[in-house]
Write an enzyme that holds these catalytic residues in place. Structure first.
Site, PDB file in Angstrom:
ATOM      1  N   CYS A   2      10.418  11.101  -2.124  1.00 26.37           N
ATOM      2  CA  CYS A   2       9.612  11.984  -1.386  1.00 26.37           C
ATOM      3  C   CYS A   2       9.255  13.086  -1.984  1.00 26.37           C
ATOM      4  O   CYS A   2       9.845  13.260  -3.135  1.00 26.37           O
ATOM      5  CB  CYS A   2      10.426  12.372  -0.198  1.00 26.37           C
ATOM      6  SG  CYS A   2      11.128  10.908   0.875  1.00 26.37           S
ATOM      7  N   ARG A  27       3.988  10.340  -3.988  1.00 28.94           N
ATOM      8  CA  ARG A  27       5.612  10.037  -4.118  1.00 28.94           C
ATOM      9  C   ARG A  27       6.092   9.529  -2.707  1.00 28.94           C
ATOM     10  O   ARG A  27       7.064   8.881  -2.467  1.00 28.94           O
ATOM     11  CB  ARG A  27       6.346  11.695  -4.124  1.00 28.94           C
ATOM     12  CG  ARG A  27       6.058  12.057  -5.379  1.00 28.94           C
ATOM     13  CD  ARG A  27       6.778  13.515  -5.497  1.00 28.94           C
ATOM     14  NE  ARG A  27       8.211  13.310  -5.668  1.00 28.94           N
ATOM     15  CZ  ARG A  27       8.897  13.322  -6.528  1.00 28.94           C
ATOM     16  NH1 ARG A  27       8.389  13.195  -7.779  1.00 28.94           N
ATOM     17  NH2 ARG A  27      10.085  12.719  -6.728  1.00 28.94           N
ATOM     18  N   TRP A  85       8.819   8.747   1.816  1.00 29.35           N
ATOM     19  CA  TRP A  85       8.829   7.357   1.618  1.00 29.35           C
ATOM     20  C   TRP A  85      10.246   6.697   1.998  1.00 29.35           C
ATOM     21  O   TRP A  85      11.100   7.243   1.562  1.00 29.35           O
ATOM     22  CB  TRP A  85       8.618   6.964   0.005  1.00 29.35           C
ATOM     23  CG  TRP A  85       8.526   5.664  -0.290  1.00 29.35           C
ATOM     24  CD1 TRP A  85       7.408   4.733  -0.286  1.00 29.35           C
ATOM     25  CD2 TRP A  85       9.406   4.556  -0.683  1.00 29.35           C
ATOM     26  NE1 TRP A  85       7.715   3.483  -0.600  1.00 29.35           N
ATOM     27  CE2 TRP A  85       8.979   3.496  -1.120  1.00 29.35           C
ATOM     28  CE3 TRP A  85      10.820   4.901  -0.627  1.00 29.35           C
ATOM     29  CZ2 TRP A  85       9.695   2.408  -1.204  1.00 29.35           C
ATOM     30  CZ3 TRP A  85      11.872   3.799  -1.161  1.00 29.35           C
ATOM     31  CH2 TRP A  85      11.011   2.386  -1.418  1.00 29.35           C
ATOM     32  N   ASN A 111      14.809  15.113  -0.689  1.00 28.79           N
ATOM     33  CA  ASN A 111      14.269  14.090  -1.599  1.00 28.79           C
ATOM     34  C   ASN A 111      15.655  13.398  -2.155  1.00 28.79           C
ATOM     35  O   ASN A 111      16.362  14.198  -2.962  1.00 28.79           O
ATOM     36  CB  ASN A 111      13.409  14.367  -2.413  1.00 28.79           C
ATOM     37  CG  ASN A 111      12.971  13.256  -3.606  1.00 28.79           C
ATOM     38  OD1 ASN A 111      13.025  12.223  -3.237  1.00 28.79           O
ATOM     39  ND2 ASN A 111      12.779  13.616  -4.827  1.00 28.79           N
ATOM     40  N   GLY A 112      16.127  12.233  -1.853  1.00 27.70           N
ATOM     41  CA  GLY A 112      17.210  11.714  -2.488  1.00 27.70           C
ATOM     42  C   GLY A 112      17.737  10.951  -1.541  1.00 27.70           C
ATOM     43  O   GLY A 112      17.325  10.371  -0.558  1.00 27.70           O
ATOM     44  N   GLU A 508       2.807  -8.044 -16.861  1.00 28.05           N
ATOM     45  CA  GLU A 508       2.290  -6.884 -16.380  1.00 28.05           C
ATOM     46  C   GLU A 508       1.045  -7.091 -15.862  1.00 28.05           C
ATOM     47  O   GLU A 508       0.875  -6.521 -14.462  1.00 28.05           O
ATOM     48  CB  GLU A 508       1.967  -5.925 -17.822  1.00 28.05           C
ATOM     49  CG  GLU A 508       1.256  -4.565 -17.307  1.00 28.05           C
ATOM     50  CD  GLU A 508       1.866  -3.928 -16.259  1.00 28.05           C
ATOM     51  OE1 GLU A 508       1.429  -2.958 -15.884  1.00 28.05           O
ATOM     52  OE2 GLU A 508       3.074  -3.958 -15.946  1.00 28.05           O
ATOM     53  N   LYS A 512       0.434  -5.672 -11.792  1.00 26.77           N
ATOM     54  CA  LYS A 512      -0.500  -5.319 -11.024  1.00 26.77           C
ATOM     55  C   LYS A 512      -1.273  -5.759  -9.937  1.00 26.77           C
ATOM     56  O   LYS A 512      -1.647  -5.147  -9.016  1.00 26.77           O
ATOM     57  CB  LYS A 512      -1.643  -5.037 -12.105  1.00 26.77           C
ATOM     58  CG  LYS A 512      -1.088  -3.950 -13.236  1.00 26.77           C
ATOM     59  CD  LYS A 512      -1.221  -2.517 -12.600  1.00 26.77           C
ATOM     60  CE  LYS A 512      -0.143  -1.447 -13.639  1.00 26.77           C
ATOM     61  NZ  LYS A 512       1.199  -1.627 -13.168  1.00 26.77           N
ATOM     62  N   GLU A 515       0.937  -5.641  -6.746  1.00 25.83           N
ATOM     63  CA  GLU A 515       1.439  -4.269  -6.052  1.00 25.83           C
ATOM     64  C   GLU A 515       0.137  -3.743  -5.419  1.00 25.83           C
ATOM     65  O   GLU A 515       0.365  -3.029  -4.615  1.00 25.83           O
ATOM     66  CB  GLU A 515       2.126  -3.612  -7.098  1.00 25.83           C
ATOM     67  CG  GLU A 515       1.295  -3.022  -8.397  1.00 25.83           C
ATOM     68  CD  GLU A 515       2.221  -2.162  -9.177  1.00 25.83           C
ATOM     69  OE1 GLU A 515       2.992  -1.532  -8.892  1.00 25.83           O
ATOM     70  OE2 GLU A 515       1.527  -1.923 -10.397  1.00 25.83           O
ATOM     71  N   HIS A 531       7.509 -26.993 -16.395  1.00 24.06           N
ATOM     72  CA  HIS A 531       8.845 -27.193 -16.242  1.00 24.06           C
ATOM     73  C   HIS A 531       8.831 -26.669 -14.685  1.00 24.06           C
ATOM     74  O   HIS A 531       9.848 -26.138 -14.188  1.00 24.06           O
ATOM     75  CB  HIS A 531       9.704 -26.241 -17.061  1.00 24.06           C
ATOM     76  CG  HIS A 531       9.791 -26.836 -18.409  1.00 24.06           C
ATOM     77  ND1 HIS A 531      10.719 -27.734 -18.684  1.00 24.06           N
ATOM     78  CD2 HIS A 531       9.096 -26.521 -19.637  1.00 24.06           C
ATOM     79  CE1 HIS A 531      10.450 -28.363 -20.222  1.00 24.06           C
ATOM     80  NE2 HIS A 531       9.679 -27.250 -20.605  1.00 24.06           N
ATOM     81  N   LYS A 630       5.456   6.300  -6.126  1.00 24.45           N
ATOM     82  CA  LYS A 630       5.132   6.380  -7.581  1.00 24.45           C
ATOM     83  C   LYS A 630       6.534   6.699  -8.385  1.00 24.45           C
ATOM     84  O   LYS A 630       6.839   6.011  -9.598  1.00 24.45           O
ATOM     85  CB  LYS A 630       4.504   7.874  -7.816  1.00 24.45           C
ATOM     86  CG  LYS A 630       4.032   8.094  -9.371  1.00 24.45           C
ATOM     87  CD  LYS A 630       3.190   6.979  -9.912  1.00 24.45           C
ATOM     88  CE  LYS A 630       2.629   7.431 -11.276  1.00 24.45           C
ATOM     89  NZ  LYS A 630       1.776   6.115 -11.662  1.00 24.45           N
TER      90      LYS A 630
END
Length: 635
Positions: A2, A27, A85, A111-112, A508, A512, A515, A531, A630
């Site tokens: 957050c 955030r 968040w 935050n935490g 990667e 992208k 997300e 396979h 983020k």
């Protein structure tokens, strides 16, 4: 996960808090709120301090809170704010910060994560506290209230009465002793107007003093208008902010003199600069990131990473490398593995940081652990660093944030020089990480004598050329990327494939796409399709391939022919001048010819742009994708 911000001074607090929250919204953005100190009505029974706390919270982005506050006319020059968040408790007004004590006289933002909140909450409720939310954070508000006001004797346990400190800073310090977990915390109390108490453990806090007041935030971007000189609070440190100044103390309350960091980047770095979104702006900044990360790294014809923190003799003893990272940074590690093993001939393993410390890895004093984190505050990566150090490993950090926890807790560090990245999906930071890890691979090869000085110089020069190659892609491939995106936008899933270095790039690319566009995507080494994954392919199914000129080019083409035979819609990232690939590809996006070792730097760029185009076509917010934040500062 957050963002927190606080201000006390001479100016209107709500405007400063909203500006800060907008800059911290990357955030977290499922809810936002502020607590403002306001003058009480002059009526009988009003608080002795003449101040009450007004708490305004809204679900959704900061813009909704801003709209609500536009009608709030009560003056206030002290307050705290938060953008959330969710970790504990769904997004709702009740779960939004700030949270308050039972009497409403204390408000906090946090935050935490509080690991022992279940036990603490049960005990506080037994003692008569009433909770208004599902969050772990609210525990802090009640613990501070008890430490401030005191509590009566407990007949159930036989504990005697405890007097209150009636001092906010002391109460915050006492509350922190009862909490297990991580916190960046700011608290205000209506009985101490103008005071903000701040604490930090394993969650970022920066503090600054401007001409018109004192500021606190979880990221320096929220303070940059007021000051360029900030204090990055260390674990176990506290700060007391007033309009007149700031006092710093340790866990025992002893006053300390903290280190001051000067910020030399401009706020314009955090603005869109004419681009429609931050993601596109940051993609276009990647040529500069390559150049800036390489500046000063070749001295006297040899690589120079003086902040490494290890001597050449210590480096020469390294016989195993672990790269630990999460998400996009993990994919940078996959690329580094190829380079370290190819050039330095040292075994290299890439580990998800979230799993590394739970599997008892083989670590000796000759092991090098490379921790990669864009923010430098990723909780899993920090925990893995600490575990590796206990086991005796040398630890090296790759991060974008000066003074971040990863930087401070590593023996040495390479900064990626990407400056602030606002979009949640990492683009320019990823390129900076790959360039930095490439430098590390070259250095290890140089120290081990596996590459000559001449070879290192040549490779360094070619690495620098990737800046111009990225620019060529940005200038010339827009139409091809747009056409490829049209072929993907209505799909339900997509498959990314490649071989060798291309397989690492494919991972990667898939991340992208999913997300930011919410289109499911998987990545596989192309040779593995038979396979299992080839069963997914039917008419029109998108297969996105990295098929640049490399030692495994022919093998990749052969695998793509298998997809073509089953009706796949094939999109290929290929080397400029390769016309043969058009025989099997429906869409071709070109990159300039580049050594295979550096292809990850250039081939990733069109995949970033492709993901963005698809997301926009699907109506998604490319800067703030749902459910993501983020910086992942909780495990």
């Amino acid at each position: 996960m957050c963002g927190i911000v606080g201000y006390t001074g001479q100016d209107e607090a709500k405007d400063i808090l909203i500006t800060g929250l907008k800059r911290l919204e990357y955030r977290g953005y499922d809810s936002a709120g502020v607590a403002l100190e306001c003058a009480s009505p002059a009526t009988p029974g009003a608080p002795a301090s003449g101040v009450t706390l007004s708490v305004i919270r809204r679900v959704g982005k900061v813009a909704g809170l801003e709209s609500e506050l536009s009608a709030f006319g009560t003056p206030s020059t002290c307050g705290i704010g938060h953008t959330r968040w969710a970790t504990h408790g769904r997004p709702s007004v009740a779960n939004a910060h700030p949270h308050t004590s039972c009497n409403g006289r204390i408000a906090i933002v946090h935050n935490g994560i509080i690991e022992n909140f279940t036990e603490l909450r049960a005990e506080l409720e037994r003692r008569g506290h009433t909770f208004a939310s599902e969050t772990d954070t609210e525990v802090f508000a009640h613990l501070i209230e008890e430490a401030y006001e005191g509590r009566p004797a407990d007949s159930a346990t036989g504990e005697p009465a405890r007097p209150g400190s009636h001092d906010l800073m002391t109460a915050v310090r006492e509350a922190c002793t009862q909490v297990v977990g991580a916190y960046g915390l700011a608290a205000v109390c209506a009985d101490e107007p103008g005071v903000i108490a701040v604490a930090r453990k394993d969650s970022p806090i920066v503090i600054g003093r401007g001409e018109r007041g004192s500021y606190v935030a979880s990221d320096v971007i929220a303070l940059i208008d007021a000051t360029r000189d900030v204090v990055v609070l260390e674990d176990g440190q506290f700060a007391r902010l007033t309009p007149e100044g700031i006092t710093y103390t340790d866990a025992d309350g002893a006053e300390i003199e903290p280190a001051v960091t000067h910020i030399d980047w401009d706020i314009d770095m955090a603005e869109k600069g004419g681009y429609p979104d931050f993601m596109l702006k940051e993609i276009h900044e990647q040529p500069r990131v390559v150049r800036d990360t390489l500046v000063g790294r070749m001295v006297g014809g040899e690589l120079d990473i003086d902040e490494l923190g290890l001597t050449m003799e210590e480096l020469n003893l390294i016989d195993r490398v672990y790269v630990i990272a999460c998400g996009t940074s993990y994919h940078a590690g996959l690329i580094a593995k190829n380079l370290i093993e190819a050039w330095a001939r040292i075994p290299c393993e890439v580990e998800a940081a979230s799993e590394f410390r739970y599997r008892n890895p083989i670590i000796t004093p000759s092991t090098l652990v490379v921790a990669v984190s864009q923010s430098g505050e990723t909780a899993d990566t920090l925990a893995a660093i600490r575990d590796a150090r206990i086991k005796g490993a040398k630890v090296f950090g790759i991060t974008n944030v000066v003074g971040s926890p990863v930087a401070r807790e590593s023996d040495g560090v390479i900064y990626t020089k990407a400056n602030k990245e606002i979009a949640v999906a990492s683009t320019k930071s990823f390129i900076g990480q790959v360039v930095s890890l490439t430098l590390l691979a070259l250095l290890l090869a140089q120290v081990k004598g596996k590459l000559t000085t001449g070879q290192v110089r040549m490779l360094f020069r070619e690495l620098g050329n990737t800046a111009e190659q990225i620019q060529w892609i940005l200038d010339t491939q827009g139409e091809a990327i747009h056409e490829a995106a049209l072929a993907c936008k209505d799909a339900h899933s997509a498959l990314f494939v490649g071989r060798g270095m291309g397989a690492a790039i494919a991972h990667e690319g898939a991340l992208k796409l999913k997300e930011i566009s919410y289109l499911h995507a998987e990545a596989y080494a192309a040779g593995e399709m038979k396979h299992g994954p080839i069963a997914l392919i039917d008419q029109g199914f998108p297969v996105i391939a990295v098929a640049t000129k490399s030692p495994v080019y022919d093998k990749t083409v052969s695998n793509l022919k298998e997809c073509e035979a089953r009706g796949a819609q094939i999109i290929v990232v290929a080397t400029e001048g390769d016309e043969e690939i058009r025989a099997i590809a429906d869409h071709v996006i070109y990159i300039p010819p580049v050594r295979d070792a550096f292809s990850a730097i250039t081939a990733t760029v069109p995949l970033q742009l492709l993901a963005r185009e698809v997301a926009i076509m699907r109506g998604c917010d490319v800067d703030q994708p749902r459910n993501l934040a983020k910086s992942v500062t909780v495990e």
